[in-house]
Design an enzyme around this catalytic site. Sequence first.
Site, short mmCIF file in Angstrom:
data_model
loop_
_atom_site.label_atom_id
_atom_site.label_comp_id
_atom_site.label_asym_id
_atom_site.label_seq_id
_atom_site.Cartn_x
_atom_site.Cartn_y
_atom_site.Cartn_z
N LYS A 176 8.13 -5.51 -11.94
CA LYS A 176 6.67 -5.65 -11.77
C LYS A 176 6.12 -4.54 -10.88
O LYS A 176 4.99 -4.08 -11.08
CB LYS A 176 6.34 -7.02 -11.18
CG LYS A 176 4.83 -7.28 -11.02
CD LYS A 176 4.08 -7.22 -12.34
CE LYS A 176 2.56 -7.35 -12.16
NZ LYS A 176 2.15 -8.70 -11.75
N LYS A 244 -2.26 -5.99 -2.29
CA LYS A 244 -0.98 -6.61 -1.87
C LYS A 244 0.18 -6.03 -2.66
O LYS A 244 1.21 -5.64 -2.10
CB LYS A 244 -1.07 -8.12 -2.03
CG LYS A 244 0.22 -8.89 -1.76
CD LYS A 244 0.97 -9.23 -3.06
CE LYS A 244 0.19 -10.19 -3.92
NZ LYS A 244 0.95 -10.60 -5.15
#
Length: 292
Positions: A176, A244
């Site tokens: 990811k 983030k």
Amino acid sequence: MLTNENTVIGFIGVGVMGKSMARNLITSGYPVVVYNRTKEKAEELLNDGAAWAESPKEVAEKANVIITIVGYPKDVEEVYLGTDGIINNAQANTYVIDMTTSTPSLAKRIYGEAKSKSIHALDAPVSGGDIGAREAKLSIMVGGAEEDFATVLPIFEILGTNIVYQGAAGAGQHTKMCNQIAIASNMIGVCEAIVYAEKAGLNPDNVLKSITTGAAGSFSLSNLAPRIIKGDFDPGFYIKHFIKDIRIAMEEAKQMEMETPGLALAENLYSRLAALGQDELGTQALYKYWQQ
């Protein structure tokens, strides 16, 4: 083998993506128990037939497959490893699947804690945003034991169309990060292209007709650029969450002694928007940087 008859799915986190994912599981006939910090966000799912749980602990006590997609690594840690969290309250042989974008190190820690209690843990972050979640076309990248992946694959197939086992615990999260690294610089290019088209006096919609199917084509160009042109900056994925993710990727790259100039630029631009109070908008709102 997991079937509709012997499986109760717990679902924790019913935000922009989680709500559609949980709904797809309900529609497929699985009993679903949901928990969210704000119950109001789960009301539609309760009307669709989901059961409500008052805590992650209650989810763990009622479900034998538990899916989580929450905000930040600290939320993942609390939900899984807290006293009232999943690992301390789930039964042996429960399958737990974290689909949050979190840190590879935390995924490995959860896997180890789970294994010590005969719980099967997978890290399975997703890509595709609100559209992919709604249409069950998510890309799902999975880390953990391969036999556990095979067991829950039918559930993944309800949620996505591109489902790839990547390797041991943490491999899903590392994959990811690769995804987010590619998106970060691409989104800058998408926004610059639209601003350029506008300043050149072109019709941006017509420009997209030419460039979305050529070498410049990407998910962001096809799905988010039209939103930008319409002035639609509602989140398919929040800026605050993307920041983030970028910072996780930058930290992981730093540990591998890798330079990430593209990420650094994206972090700088998005952080400027966040400082202006725009971090609740979608990632396509990077376009607003050129309007400052």
